[in-house]
Structure formats: structure tokens, C-alpha cells
Motif scaffolding. Structure first.
Motif, PDB file in Angstrom:
ATOM      1  N   ALA A 135       0.845  -1.191   0.000  1.00 10.95           N
ATOM      2  CA  ALA A 135       0.000   0.000   0.000  1.00 10.95           C
ATOM      3  C   ALA A 135       0.885   1.247   0.000  1.00 10.95           C
ATOM      4  O   ALA A 135       1.825   1.348   0.783  1.00 10.95           O
ATOM      5  N   GLY A 136       0.594   2.183  -0.883  1.00  5.02           N
ATOM      6  CA  GLY A 136       1.338   3.440  -0.933  1.00  5.02           C
ATOM      7  C   GLY A 136       2.658   3.362  -1.671  1.00  5.02           C
ATOM      8  O   GLY A 136       3.365   4.359  -1.774  1.00  5.02           O
ATOM      9  N   GLU A 137       2.952   2.195  -2.183  1.00 10.46           N
ATOM     10  CA  GLU A 137       4.237   2.020  -2.865  1.00 10.46           C
ATOM     11  C   GLU A 137       4.122   2.342  -4.356  1.00 10.46           C
ATOM     12  O   GLU A 137       3.100   2.083  -4.983  1.00 10.46           O
ATOM     13  N   MET A 138       5.192   2.909  -4.921  1.00  9.59           N
ATOM     14  CA  MET A 138       5.283   3.047  -6.374  1.00  9.59           C
ATOM     15  C   MET A 138       6.331   2.050  -6.833  1.00  9.59           C
ATOM     16  O   MET A 138       7.529   2.261  -6.670  1.00  9.59           O
ATOM     17  N   LEU A 139       5.864   0.947  -7.386  1.00  7.36           N
ATOM     18  CA  LEU A 139       6.781  -0.079  -7.869  1.00  7.36           C
ATOM     19  C   LEU A 139       7.082   0.199  -9.335  1.00  7.36           C
ATOM     20  O   LEU A 139       6.159   0.402 -10.119  1.00  7.36           O
ATOM     21  N   VAL A 140       8.349   0.230  -9.683  1.00  6.46           N
ATOM     22  CA  VAL A 140       8.704   0.492 -11.072  1.00  6.46           C
ATOM     23  C   VAL A 140       9.087  -0.805 -11.770  1.00  6.46           C
ATOM     24  O   VAL A 140       9.876  -1.590 -11.255  1.00  6.46           O
ATOM     25  N   LEU A 141       8.482  -1.037 -12.939  1.00  6.39           N
ATOM     26  CA  LEU A 141       8.872  -2.161 -13.801  1.00  6.39           C
ATOM     27  C   LEU A 141       9.832  -1.622 -14.841  1.00  6.39           C
ATOM     28  O   LEU A 141       9.469  -0.751 -15.625  1.00  6.39           O
ATOM     29  N   LEU A 142      11.054  -2.138 -14.818  1.00  5.02           N
ATOM     30  CA  LEU A 142      12.099  -1.643 -15.702  1.00  5.02           C
ATOM     31  C   LEU A 142      12.565  -2.777 -16.603  1.00  5.02           C
ATOM     32  O   LEU A 142      12.810  -3.891 -16.122  1.00  5.02           O
ATOM     33  N   GLY A 143      12.671  -2.501 -17.893  1.00  2.00           N
ATOM     34  CA  GLY A 143      13.168  -3.555 -18.783  1.00  2.00           C
ATOM     35  C   GLY A 143      13.163  -3.082 -20.223  1.00  2.00           C
ATOM     36  O   GLY A 143      12.526  -2.086 -20.551  1.00  2.00           O
ATOM     37  N   PRO A 144      13.866  -3.804 -21.086  1.00  2.00           N
ATOM     38  CA  PRO A 144      13.981  -3.376 -22.479  1.00  2.00           C
ATOM     39  C   PRO A 144      12.682  -3.581 -23.253  1.00  2.00           C
ATOM     40  O   PRO A 144      11.757  -4.247 -22.769  1.00  2.00           O
ATOM     41  N   SER A 145      12.633  -3.040 -24.444  1.00  2.00           N
ATOM     42  CA  SER A 145      11.464  -3.161 -25.301  1.00  2.00           C
ATOM     43  C   SER A 145      11.134  -4.639 -25.533  1.00  2.00           C
ATOM     44  O   SER A 145      12.024  -5.442 -25.778  1.00  2.00           O
ATOM     45  N   GLY A 146       9.859  -4.961 -25.390  1.00  2.00           N
ATOM     46  CA  GLY A 146       9.413  -6.321 -25.688  1.00  2.00           C
ATOM     47  C   GLY A 146       9.527  -7.303 -24.529  1.00  2.00           C
ATOM     48  O   GLY A 146       9.216  -8.480 -24.684  1.00  2.00           O
ATOM     49  N   CYS A 147       9.932  -6.843 -23.340  1.00  2.00           N
ATOM     50  CA  CYS A 147      10.140  -7.794 -22.237  1.00  2.00           C
ATOM     51  C   CYS A 147       8.830  -8.125 -21.516  1.00  2.00           C
ATOM     52  O   CYS A 147       8.805  -8.996 -20.647  1.00  2.00           O
TER      53      CYS A 147
END
Ligand SMILES: Nc1ncnc2c1ncn2[C@@H]1O[C@H](COP(=O)(O)OP(=O)(O)OP(=O)(O)O)[C@@H](O)[C@H]1O
Ligand SMILES: [Mg+2]
Length: 366
Positions: free
Chosen positions: A31-43
Motif C-alpha cells: 500500500a502506498g508504494e510506487m513499484l517500477v517495472l524496468l526492462g527493455p522493449s518487448g520484455c
């Protein structure tokens, strides 16, 4: 409390070369977290967000929002998007062109049957949050890209969704505006404390915005950690490479220590001793120091490799990037411009603190 839980999610796209776009993904967003999904194009970043939003049907796994399943392959549960209480912002601003800013922001509130005066008040409120109160009567075509994206954010925030999904919302903006809006988004997140997943392929954006960062590779999560842990201790060689850690050396055990494909390593070999015959060593360019071969190397905690030659010296403002050849192997050093004295053709020895070496056995950090 977990706001959003994704369990063993699998999404395959049918077709001749069946793509597993999301492969056994497990993520808990607090709750309250900003989770970032990081990865190259197409992942698989967008596909994962679309599954969470209910815009795409996964084949396996479970998605739980505030303790209630919205998708469960085992029981066949698959709640439609409008019941999931999710706000979304996409790369293209996707505002309704025939509606004023005010009406755009009111739109999701109208869909939830909120009364006219409450709608007006709430729209005004979120428009103030994104600093666009003065634009309420304009149409989208009369706005800059940055303003349109702020309005799209306001529209998504207006109904106070349980979870916000943001898919590369800043990537259509020019560099300066991106930085400004990223800072603003950070402040809005701190102020409102919403729970969110933010997708990007830009690592600086990920580190700036993420309470935690999940690095994706071909549908899988390679590492899920604090930004600092991802930066300082990339869990796999894939993550190290993705973060742009340019120096990668293959190490082999020899009689008295370790040799690398750039040559024999000297110095504090005990510091990198591991139970393996082969390892991979990653090193940031900033960690490499350059010496002339005649210079005595004093620090005991350092490792060094000699027999190199300076190939190119690139001034990049404040720093100097030096490209080095050690036989067939290229190394990259980055040092403060002051005091840089090497020229192409100079013989060179490199050294680095043993503690700066990131060592991988079978692709895993040790
Ligand atoms: N509708 C579709 N049908 C078939 N394959 C698809 C479909 N949408 C996406 N894919 C494939 O699924 C994989 C993941 O795509 P996705 O759009 O999720 O990647 P992404 O990480 O968001 O990439 P980008 O950074 O370029 O937006 C890719 O291999 C893509 O080609
Ligand atoms: Mg995408």
C-alpha cells in the motif's frame, strides 16, 4: 497490508511463434508504494500492466487487489476492467478530443454516477494537484504534451482508484520536460500516497520514482529490490548488462590466482576468491583507475591488470571516457576531467578496488 498481489501470472500470445509475454511473475505491491517495472522493449511490461487492468486475459495465476481476487485461473474468475478500480495513464495522452479538460477529468466520475457538484469539486481538486487548474476550459488540442499528460494523470487520479498503472507516461516528452514532470510526479505520489506500478525502460526514471524496482527480462522478473540495491548489487549478469555496466571480464582460475581475458590479475586476489573455476567480473567505468606502467601500485586492497594500451580519449564534459585495449578485450574507464593525462597509444595499467568488483557465477551475483 498488500494492496496488489500478482501470483504466478502467465500470459501467452497465441500464434505460430507463441510468445510467453509474462512468464510466472510474482509481485507484491505494498500500500502506498510506487513499484517500477524496468526492462527493455518487448520484455512484457505493458502486457503485465494490461493483465492487471483486465484489458488482457492471462492464462495462469492470480491477481489480488486489497485482499480480493480479481483474476484467478484456477476458479475461472476474471473481473472486467470497470469493476477493478484501477486508474491508468498511457504513453499517448489519450484524452477525449471533443471534451474540455474539465469534462475529461469528470468523465470517470460520471461513469461512477457521482453527482454534478461533487464531480465539479473533485475535478477542480485534482486539476490543482497537477497544477492545471487554469486549463479547465480548454480542449486537449490547445495543450502542450506535458499539459496533456498532467490532465491524463488527473483524470486517472480523480476517482481515487485502489491502484494506478502508469505505462511510460513521460516518454513522449522532451528531455527537460521529462525531468520536470518526473519531479512533480514524485511530489504528487508523496502527497497522495497512492499505490502504483510505473513502467519505464529508463533506469534514471526508475531510480528516481521507484520505492522498489523490478527488472524484467523476457517475461520474467530478474530482480525486485530497492533502487539502491539494484544499482549497487545487480542480481544477475543480465541486470548488470542492462544497467550499462560496460566492463565485463571472463575470469579463469590458474595456478596462482585468477587470469582474465584482459590478462593476468595482480593484487588482492584473496578478496575475489570464490568456489568456482570460472566467474564473470563486472565493473563500472568509474571504478577503473589508470596508471602508467612505471608507476608503483601501493594500495593493498586493489586489483590490477597491466599490458594495456589507450585507444581513444573522449572528453564528455566534467568527465573523460577512455577506451582501452587489452589484447582482444576492450575496457572503458571514466575519470574526472581534471588530472586526466593519457593519450591514444599510451601504455597503461588499470587498477580497481576489489570491493567494486561485481562477481557472477553462472550468471548469479556472488
Ligand atoms: N497482441 C499481441 N499479440 C501477439 N504478441 C504480442 C501482442 N502484444 C505484445 N506481444 C508480444 O509480447 C511481448 C511483450 O510485449 P509488451 O508490449 O508487453 O512489451 P513491453 O515491455 O511493453 O515493450 P515496450 O518497452 O516496447 O513497450 C513482445 O514479444 C510482443 O511482441
Ligand atoms: Mg510497452
Amino acid at each position: 497490508m498488500q494492496e496488489l498481489k500478482i501470483e504466478k501470472l502467465v500470459k501467452r500470445y497465441p500464434g505460430r511463434d507463441q510468445v510467453v509475454a509474462v512468464n510466472q511473475v510474482d509481485i507484491d505491491v505494498q500500500a502506498g508504494e510506487m513499484l517500477v517495472l524496468l526492462g527493455p522493449s518487448g520484455c512484457g511490461k505493458t502486457t503485465l500492466l494490461r493483465c492487471v487492468a483486465g484489458l488482457e486475459d492471462a492464462q495462469e495465476g492470480r491477481i489480488v487487489l486489497e485482499g480480493r481476487a480479481v483474476f484467478d485461473s484456477a476458479s475461472g474468475l476474471n473481473q472486467p476492467t470497470h469493476l477493478r478500480d484501477i486508474g491508468m495513464v498511457f504513453q499517448n495522452y489519450s484524452l477525449w478530443p471533443h471534451m474540455t479538460v474539465q469534462r475529461n477529468v469528470e468523465y470517470p466520475l460520471r461513469a461512477r454516477s457521482m453527482g454534478a457538484s461533487d464531480r465539479l469539486a473533485r475535478a477542480r481538486e485534482v486539476l490543482e494537484v497537477v497544477q492545471c487548474g487554469h486549463l479547465a476550459e480548454r480542449y486537449p488540442a490547445m495543450l502542450s504534451g506535458g499539459q496533456q499528460q498532467r490532465i491524463a494523470l488527473a483524470r486517472a487520479l480523480a476517482p481515487r482508484p485502489k491502484v494506478m498503472l502508469l505505462d511510460e507516461p513521460l516518454s513522449n516528452l522532451d528531455a527537460l520536460l521529462r525531468v520536470e514532470l518526473r519531479t512533480h510526479l514524485r511530489a504528487i505520489h508523496r502527497e497522495l500516497g497512492f499505490t502504483g506500478i510505473y513502467v519505464t525502460h529508463d533506469q534514471l526514471e526508475a531510480f528516481n520514482l521507484g520505492t522498489r524496482v523490478a527488472v524484467m527480462n523476457a517475461g520474467r522478473i530478474e530482480q525486485l529490490d530497492s533502487a539502491r540495491a539494484v544499482y549497487e548489487r545487480p542480481a544477475t549478469d543480465y541486470v548488470a548488462r542492462f544497467l550499462g555496466i560496460r566492463n565485463a571480464l571472463e575470469l579463469r582460475r590458474v595456478d596462482r590466482g585468477w587470469s582474465s581475458d584482459a590478462g593476468a590479475m595482480q593484487g588482492d586476489l584473496a578478496a575475489i576468491e570464490r568456489h568456482a573455476d570460472r566467474m564473470q567480473l563486472f565493473l563500472r567505468p568509474q571504478a577503473l583507475r589508470l596508471h602508467s606502467p612505471t608507476q608503483a601500485l601501493s594500495q593493498a586492497s586493489h586489483l590490477s591488470i597491466s599490458g594495456g594500451q589507450v585507444q581513444e580519449v573522449l572528453y564528455s564534459g566534467g568527465e573523460v571516457d577512455t577506451v582501452l585495449r587489452f589484447g582482444d578485450t576492450t575496457l572503458y574507464a571514466s575519470s574526472p576531467a581534471e588530472g586526466a593525462s593519457f593519450k591514444p597509444g599510451d601504455p597503461v595499467t588499470v587498477s580497481f578496488e576489489a570491493s567494486k568488483a561485481l562477481l557472477y557465477i553462472d550468471g548469479k551475483l556472488t
